[in-house]
Scaffold this motif. Structure first.
Motif, mmCIF file in Angstrom:
data_model
loop_
_atom_site.group_PDB
_atom_site.id
_atom_site.type_symbol
_atom_site.label_atom_id
_atom_site.label_comp_id
_atom_site.label_asym_id
_atom_site.label_seq_id
_atom_site.Cartn_x
_atom_site.Cartn_y
_atom_site.Cartn_z
ATOM 1 N N GLY A 22 4.216 9.214 8.582
ATOM 2 C CA GLY A 22 3.435 10.398 8.276
ATOM 3 C C GLY A 22 2.093 10.089 7.626
ATOM 4 N N ARG A 23 1.935 8.871 7.129
ATOM 5 C CA ARG A 23 0.664 8.486 6.500
ATOM 6 C C ARG A 23 -0.026 7.370 7.270
ATOM 7 N N ALA A 24 0.455 7.092 8.460
ATOM 8 C CA ALA A 24 -0.104 5.973 9.217
ATOM 9 C C ALA A 24 -0.154 6.305 10.703
ATOM 10 N N ARG A 25 -1.078 5.665 11.380
ATOM 11 C CA ARG A 25 -1.217 5.791 12.824
ATOM 12 C C ARG A 25 -1.359 4.382 13.390
ATOM 13 N N GLU A 30 5.616 -1.511 23.808
ATOM 14 C CA GLU A 30 6.341 -2.455 22.948
ATOM 15 C C GLU A 30 5.526 -2.808 21.707
ATOM 16 N N HIS A 31 4.233 -3.059 21.906
ATOM 17 C CA HIS A 31 3.373 -3.375 20.756
ATOM 18 C C HIS A 31 3.393 -2.228 19.753
ATOM 19 N N LYS A 32 3.202 -1.022 20.260
ATOM 20 C CA LYS A 32 3.146 0.139 19.379
ATOM 21 C C LYS A 32 4.484 0.359 18.682
ATOM 22 N N ALA A 33 5.585 0.247 19.411
ATOM 23 C CA ALA A 33 6.914 0.453 18.812
ATOM 24 C C ALA A 33 7.170 -0.535 17.683
ATOM 25 N N ARG A 34 6.775 -1.783 17.865
ATOM 26 C CA ARG A 34 6.969 -2.809 16.835
ATOM 27 C C ARG A 34 6.172 -2.462 15.577
ATOM 28 N N LEU A 35 4.940 -1.989 15.761
ATOM 29 C CA LEU A 35 4.099 -1.637 14.618
ATOM 30 C C LEU A 35 4.581 -0.361 13.941
ATOM 31 N N VAL A 36 5.036 0.608 14.693
ATOM 32 C CA VAL A 36 5.577 1.841 14.114
ATOM 33 C C VAL A 36 6.826 1.522 13.298
ATOM 34 N N GLU A 37 7.641 0.620 13.776
ATOM 35 C CA GLU A 37 8.837 0.211 13.022
ATOM 36 C C GLU A 37 8.431 -0.408 11.681
ATOM 37 N N MET A 38 7.389 -1.214 11.662
ATOM 38 C CA MET A 38 6.901 -1.792 10.402
ATOM 39 C C MET A 38 6.446 -0.688 9.452
ATOM 40 N N ILE A 39 5.747 0.297 9.983
ATOM 41 C CA ILE A 39 5.278 1.429 9.181
ATOM 42 C C ILE A 39 6.472 2.177 8.584
ATOM 43 N N ASN A 40 7.461 2.448 9.402
ATOM 44 C CA ASN A 40 8.640 3.178 8.930
ATOM 45 C C ASN A 40 9.398 2.403 7.862
ATOM 46 N N ARG A 41 9.551 1.115 8.066
ATOM 47 C CA ARG A 41 10.252 0.284 7.069
ATOM 48 C C ARG A 41 9.518 0.256 5.729
ATOM 49 N N VAL A 64 0.817 -1.220 0.000
ATOM 50 C CA VAL A 64 0.000 0.000 0.000
ATOM 51 C C VAL A 64 0.847 1.264 0.000
ATOM 52 N N SER A 65 2.108 1.161 0.378
ATOM 53 C CA SER A 65 2.958 2.355 0.408
ATOM 54 C C SER A 65 3.195 2.913 -0.996
ATOM 55 N N LYS A 66 2.999 2.083 -2.010
ATOM 56 C CA LYS A 66 3.200 2.519 -3.399
ATOM 57 C C LYS A 66 2.078 3.447 -3.866
ATOM 58 N N GLU A 67 0.954 3.412 -3.183
ATOM 59 C CA GLU A 67 -0.173 4.275 -3.527
ATOM 60 C C GLU A 67 -0.071 5.545 -2.683
ATOM 61 N N ARG A 68 0.271 6.646 -3.319
ATOM 62 C CA ARG A 68 0.602 7.894 -2.617
ATOM 63 C C ARG A 68 -0.505 8.429 -1.709
ATOM 64 N N VAL A 70 -10.717 7.333 17.575
ATOM 65 C CA VAL A 70 -11.608 8.238 16.846
ATOM 66 C C VAL A 70 -10.818 9.440 16.321
ATOM 67 N N GLN A 71 -9.950 9.978 17.164
ATOM 68 C CA GLN A 71 -9.114 11.115 16.762
ATOM 69 C C GLN A 71 -8.211 10.732 15.578
ATOM 70 N N ALA A 72 -7.629 9.543 15.623
ATOM 71 C CA ALA A 72 -6.758 9.080 14.525
ATOM 72 C C ALA A 72 -7.546 8.903 13.229
ATOM 73 N N ILE A 73 -8.743 8.354 13.328
ATOM 74 C CA ILE A 73 -9.583 8.169 12.124
ATOM 75 C C ILE A 73 -9.905 9.536 11.521
ATOM 76 N N ARG A 74 -10.280 10.470 12.369
ATOM 77 C CA ARG A 74 -10.597 11.817 11.865
ATOM 78 C C ARG A 74 -9.374 12.471 11.205
ATOM 79 N N CYS A 75 -8.221 12.302 11.806
ATOM 80 C CA CYS A 75 -6.994 12.871 11.261
ATOM 81 C C CYS A 75 -6.648 12.251 9.905
ATOM 82 N N LEU A 76 -6.766 10.951 9.802
ATOM 83 C CA LEU A 76 -6.408 10.250 8.573
ATOM 84 C C LEU A 76 -7.418 10.491 7.441
#
Length: 171
Positions: free
Chosen positions: A78-81, A62-73, A41-45, A163-169
């Motif tokens: 900036g396009r994910a929460r 720890e859960h969040k850090a692991r998932l954020v690392e996946m997002i960054n990789r 999905v990262s290929k779709e701007r 809810v805040q994240a959904i609204r932001c995204l």
């Protein structure tokens, strides 16, 4: 979780045609499959991603850090929460006791302690709901309760942050 999001998104004025919900068969399956899906999905701007997972009495940071690392990789910074549901989705339901009452899904009265508690601090909200309905199941519970939830009236911080994240995204 998918059933709850399907009921929640229209209440947030989110067009369901703009959202794709991908459900996984458990956290292990999600963490195994997610990196490849994020790369795709990262290929779709214009694509934005919200990752939700239950904490299940684990280490939220720890859960969040692991998932954020996946997002960054995957190049989606900036396009994910990431939102970790404390402790599990049923905590969101306990956070909106009006929805529990309106759903008529529970067969026993809601104890006063659940009407006033911090739902995110409940170690096992699913067990609490099972005490209030014999045979409570996640999907049937979500189908019955989520459609009655009020996004503006929930005691769960993890719900409000989601809810805040959904609204932001989706802004």
């Amino acid at each position: 979780m998918k059933e709850t999001l399907n009921a929640l998104l229209p209440k947030l004025a989110v067009d369901r045609r703009d959202v794709q919900i991908i459900a996984f068969d458990g956290v292990g399956n999600m963490e195994k499959s997610l990196p490849a899906q994020l790369r795709a999905v990262s290929k779709e701007r214009d694509t934005k991603v919200l990752i939700l997972r239950d904490n299940d009495n684990g280490n939220c940071a720890e859960h969040k850090a692991r998932l954020v690392e996946m997002i960054n990789r995957a190049g989606l910074a900036g396009r994910a929460r990431v939102r970790v549901v404390c402790q599990m989705l049923e905590g969101w339901f306990i956070g909106d006791t009006n929805a529990l009452d309106s759903s008529r899904h529970l067969t026993k009265p809601i104890p006063k302690r659940l009407k006033t508690c911090d739902p995110d601090s409940q170690p096992n909200p699913k067990a609490e709901l099972r005490k209030l309905r014999d045979g409570y199941t996640e999907i049937k519970g979500a189908q019955a309760i989520a459609k009655h939830m009020d996004p503006k009236n929930n005691r769960s911080k993890s719900f409000r942050y989601t809810v805040q994240a959904i609204r932001c995204l989706t802004a």
